[in-house]
Design an enzyme around this catalytic site. Sequence first.
Site, PDB file in Angstrom:
ATOM      1  N   LYS A 289      23.065  42.783  55.279  1.00 42.82           N
ATOM      2  CA  LYS A 289      24.402  42.388  55.735  1.00 42.82           C
ATOM      3  C   LYS A 289      24.274  41.128  56.578  1.00 42.82           C
ATOM      4  O   LYS A 289      23.588  41.122  57.595  1.00 42.82           O
ATOM      5  CB  LYS A 289      25.048  43.511  56.572  1.00 42.82           C
ATOM      6  CG  LYS A 289      26.315  43.081  57.333  1.00 42.82           C
ATOM      7  CD  LYS A 289      26.933  44.214  58.164  1.00 42.82           C
ATOM      8  CE  LYS A 289      28.094  43.710  59.044  1.00 42.82           C
ATOM      9  NZ  LYS A 289      28.677  44.772  59.900  1.00 42.82           N
ATOM     10  N   LYS A 301      38.657  42.798  67.275  1.00 36.29           N
ATOM     11  CA  LYS A 301      37.899  43.533  68.295  1.00 36.29           C
ATOM     12  C   LYS A 301      38.385  43.158  69.689  1.00 36.29           C
ATOM     13  O   LYS A 301      38.914  42.062  69.881  1.00 36.29           O
ATOM     14  CB  LYS A 301      36.406  43.153  68.194  1.00 36.29           C
ATOM     15  CG  LYS A 301      35.680  43.715  66.997  1.00 36.29           C
ATOM     16  CD  LYS A 301      34.214  43.281  67.014  1.00 36.29           C
ATOM     17  CE  LYS A 301      33.459  43.818  65.804  1.00 36.29           C
ATOM     18  NZ  LYS A 301      33.340  45.296  65.787  1.00 36.29           N
ATOM     19  N   ASP A 312      25.635  40.017  64.024  1.00 35.30           N
ATOM     20  CA  ASP A 312      26.033  40.944  62.960  1.00 35.30           C
ATOM     21  C   ASP A 312      25.420  40.565  61.604  1.00 35.30           C
ATOM     22  O   ASP A 312      25.791  41.107  60.570  1.00 35.30           O
ATOM     23  CB  ASP A 312      27.571  40.998  62.881  1.00 35.30           C
ATOM     24  CG  ASP A 312      28.081  42.318  62.325  1.00 35.30           C
ATOM     25  OD1 ASP A 312      27.319  43.300  62.331  1.00 35.30           O
ATOM     26  OD2 ASP A 312      29.238  42.354  61.862  1.00 35.30           O
ATOM     27  N   ASP A 371      37.882  45.480  60.243  1.00 39.80           N
ATOM     28  CA  ASP A 371      36.644  45.474  61.030  1.00 39.80           C
ATOM     29  C   ASP A 371      35.546  46.325  60.374  1.00 39.80           C
ATOM     30  O   ASP A 371      34.402  46.295  60.796  1.00 39.80           O
ATOM     31  CB  ASP A 371      36.931  45.969  62.452  1.00 39.80           C
ATOM     32  CG  ASP A 371      35.824  45.606  63.433  1.00 39.80           C
ATOM     33  OD1 ASP A 371      34.956  44.782  63.076  1.00 39.80           O
ATOM     34  OD2 ASP A 371      35.833  46.150  64.556  1.00 39.80           O
ATOM     35  N   GLU A 373      33.956  45.728  57.739  1.00 39.66           N
ATOM     36  CA  GLU A 373      33.748  44.687  56.736  1.00 39.66           C
ATOM     37  C   GLU A 373      32.357  44.702  56.122  1.00 39.66           C
ATOM     38  O   GLU A 373      32.170  44.274  54.991  1.00 39.66           O
ATOM     39  CB  GLU A 373      34.031  43.307  57.350  1.00 39.66           C
ATOM     40  CG  GLU A 373      32.868  42.645  58.111  1.00 39.66           C
ATOM     41  CD  GLU A 373      32.412  43.421  59.343  1.00 39.66           C
ATOM     42  OE1 GLU A 373      33.178  44.284  59.822  1.00 39.66           O
ATOM     43  OE2 GLU A 373      31.285  43.195  59.812  1.00 39.66           O
ATOM     44  N   ARG A 375      30.479  47.052  55.009  1.00 39.99           N
ATOM     45  CA  ARG A 375      30.350  47.872  53.797  1.00 39.99           C
ATOM     46  C   ARG A 375      30.946  47.178  52.588  1.00 39.99           C
ATOM     47  O   ARG A 375      30.505  47.395  51.450  1.00 39.99           O
ATOM     48  CB  ARG A 375      30.985  49.254  54.050  1.00 39.99           C
ATOM     49  CG  ARG A 375      32.457  49.236  54.313  1.00 39.99           C
ATOM     50  CD  ARG A 375      32.949  50.519  54.973  1.00 39.99           C
ATOM     51  NE  ARG A 375      32.569  50.608  56.390  1.00 39.99           N
ATOM     52  CZ  ARG A 375      32.845  51.638  57.180  1.00 39.99           C
ATOM     53  NH1 ARG A 375      33.476  52.702  56.719  1.00 39.99           N
ATOM     54  NH2 ARG A 375      32.476  51.632  58.444  1.00 39.99           N
TER      55      ARG A 375
HETATM   56  N1  BES Z   1      29.451  44.979  63.129  1.00 33.41           N
HETATM   57  C1  BES Z   1      30.161  46.149  63.488  1.00 33.41           C
HETATM   58  C2  BES Z   1      29.247  47.256  63.996  1.00 33.41           C
HETATM   59  C3  BES Z   1      28.527  46.947  65.272  1.00 33.41           C
HETATM   60  C4  BES Z   1      29.085  47.254  66.487  1.00 33.41           C
HETATM   61  C5  BES Z   1      27.263  46.413  65.242  1.00 33.41           C
HETATM   62  C6  BES Z   1      28.414  46.974  67.647  1.00 33.41           C
HETATM   63  C7  BES Z   1      26.576  46.141  66.399  1.00 33.41           C
HETATM   64  C8  BES Z   1      27.148  46.423  67.608  1.00 33.41           C
HETATM   65  C9  BES Z   1      30.927  46.668  62.284  1.00 33.41           C
HETATM   66  O1  BES Z   1      31.367  45.711  61.389  1.00 33.41           O
HETATM   67  C10 BES Z   1      32.132  47.364  62.807  1.00 33.41           C
HETATM   68  O2  BES Z   1      32.958  46.716  63.365  1.00 33.41           O
HETATM   69  N2  BES Z   1      32.183  48.675  62.614  1.00 33.41           N
HETATM   70  C11 BES Z   1      33.280  49.448  63.066  1.00 33.41           C
HETATM   71  C12 BES Z   1      33.699  50.318  61.926  1.00 33.41           C
HETATM   72  C13 BES Z   1      35.014  50.994  62.133  1.00 33.41           C
HETATM   73  C14 BES Z   1      36.152  49.997  62.145  1.00 33.41           C
HETATM   74  C15 BES Z   1      35.195  51.989  61.032  1.00 33.41           C
HETATM   75  C16 BES Z   1      32.801  50.276  64.238  1.00 33.41           C
HETATM   76  O3  BES Z   1      31.659  50.725  64.239  1.00 33.41           O
HETATM   77  O4  BES Z   1      33.578  50.447  65.167  1.00 33.41           O
HETATM   78 ZN    ZN Z   2      30.302  43.964  61.351  1.00 36.24          ZN
HETATM   79 MN    MN Z   3      33.229  44.891  61.955  1.00 33.50          MN
END
Ligand code: BES
Ligand code: ZN
Ligand code: MN
Length: 523
Positions: A289, A301, A312, A371, A373, A375
């Site tokens: 990713k 966010k 990321d 967010d 994204e 996946r």
């Molecule tokens: N890149 C983030 C996950 C992340 C968070 C990585 C903090 C490193 C540190 C990912 O894209 C994300 O935003 N995931 C969300 C998913 C949710 C919206 C289902 C999350 O984990 O809150």
């Molecule tokens: Zn992300």
């Molecule tokens: Mn995200």
Amino acid sequence: MTDRIDITFAALDKRTEPVAALIVADGPSFGDAGRDLDEQSGGALSNAATAADFKGRMKSAIEVLAPPGIAAKRLLVIGAGQTAEAKENDWALLGGYVLGQIAQRKCEQASVVVDVDGGEEGLTADAIAAEVAFGAMLRHYSFRKYLTRRNDEANGRNGDAADSAAQQKRAAQRREGLSKLVVHCARPEKAKAAFQRLRGIGEGVLLARDLVNEPANTLGPVEFAAEAKKLEKLGVDVEILDDKELKKLGMGALLAVAQGSERPARVAVMTWNGTKSKKVPQPVCFVGKGVVFDTGGISIKPASGMEDMKGDMGGAACVTGLMHALAARKANVHVVGLIGLVENMPSGSATRPGDIVVSHSGQTIEVLNTDAEGRLVLADVMSYAIDRFKPRFVVDLATLTGAIMVALGKEYAGMFTNDDGLAAQLTEASRATGEKVWRMPLDKAYDKMIDSKNADVKNLGGRWAGACTAAAFLQRFVKDTPWVHIDLAGTAMDSGRNDINQSWGSGWGVRLLDRLVTDHYEK
Ligand code: BES
Ligand code: ZN
Ligand code: MN
């Protein structure tokens, strides 16, 4: 990008650097080299050891200043503990610790004397010296390319003086701090040979750290792809797919993430075939990713801590670092690394919650939260990788969910897999390298949670088990291919400092996957 330390090996009788460290095992007396140095100094070392009650315990240290009869101005004696039980990674950790001790003494050059042997079941002394050097190499890394002011202060200049070339050169040396390390051991040629492959792996780790640390304004998808392209120097074949090609290939999910950004998407396909066989074997595949910055998109966010989302792309950095490592050490394997590079931004052209997109696999996806994204990016790149390369397995690496950090913290990465054999192999590689993974569940129940009313699948699960529903989503795009998903949101960045990493970007996973390949996929 960031400067690397120059590491060489030499025999035990050439010790001239201003700061030296002597590594000794736990026990009542020094080894041959230690006894030799002690004699040269008229017993100064053993006297100091007695005075300080130094026993050679793991990471205990004494410092002998200006020892008589020895060229070094400072001699550190550092304990290695019970060496018979020590594993490869323990030696690397010790090498890192030793380098940290030396670097505190502010010098440009130093030497390390490795005065231990491997014990009966342990490694050879040459392999130990190489691991110590490897740990030192990893520990030495720091990301300081943008620290102009602090560098000037370190040089004692105010920044506006017109320095002579000689002054500038000296200043540059001081700025770098320790720049050269000589590792002394009984058979330097053998140690050097053993270090050859570790150096390649170390370069891969440091490349991954550089990529994670680099801010997103200078590392967009196009710039990241250019970094991947540089692997061609090592003999990797690198193909960059631009946005037009991605559209033609039908990567609607990946492109839906990228469409809010001014900066277009890229996918880099890096192929290394180090096998000698006439018939090209099925490759193994690694997919990363590479969200160069994740604002969350329209599902934006919160402001606090958002700067961390420059990391990321930790999965893509790991895959790129791994490809570097495998090529640099000329691994006897056919491997393809693919990285999906996008920026997730909110804008007038961004994907909206509720939008339905058509993925590369043909499955339609309802985007309920922009967010989620990562996946979307992985679904398309993995589906493409499986179609095109028919790999023996796919391992994907992604900073995919905050939920994995809730579950495992920063200690372990989460591992999800449909293949028990791969799970066992990775767990073993994890023990050997100290890059820890913990198996998490795939389950029909999680899969059900991502059924959508309006499309084949939705990109959001329920309130709970966020890391597991994310994995269930990915599973829908890998068919029956043996597959592992590694969620490294907790370990790729800001995972805490240790003896071999002092940097925000950790380069996590390069050593783990290199080890997987070494132990099971090279002939
Ligand atoms: N890149 C983030 C996950 C992340 C968070 C990585 C903090 C490193 C540190 C990912 O894209 C994300 O935003 N995931 C969300 C998913 C949710 C919206 C289902 C999350 O984990 O809150
Ligand atoms: Zn992300
Ligand atoms: Mn995200």
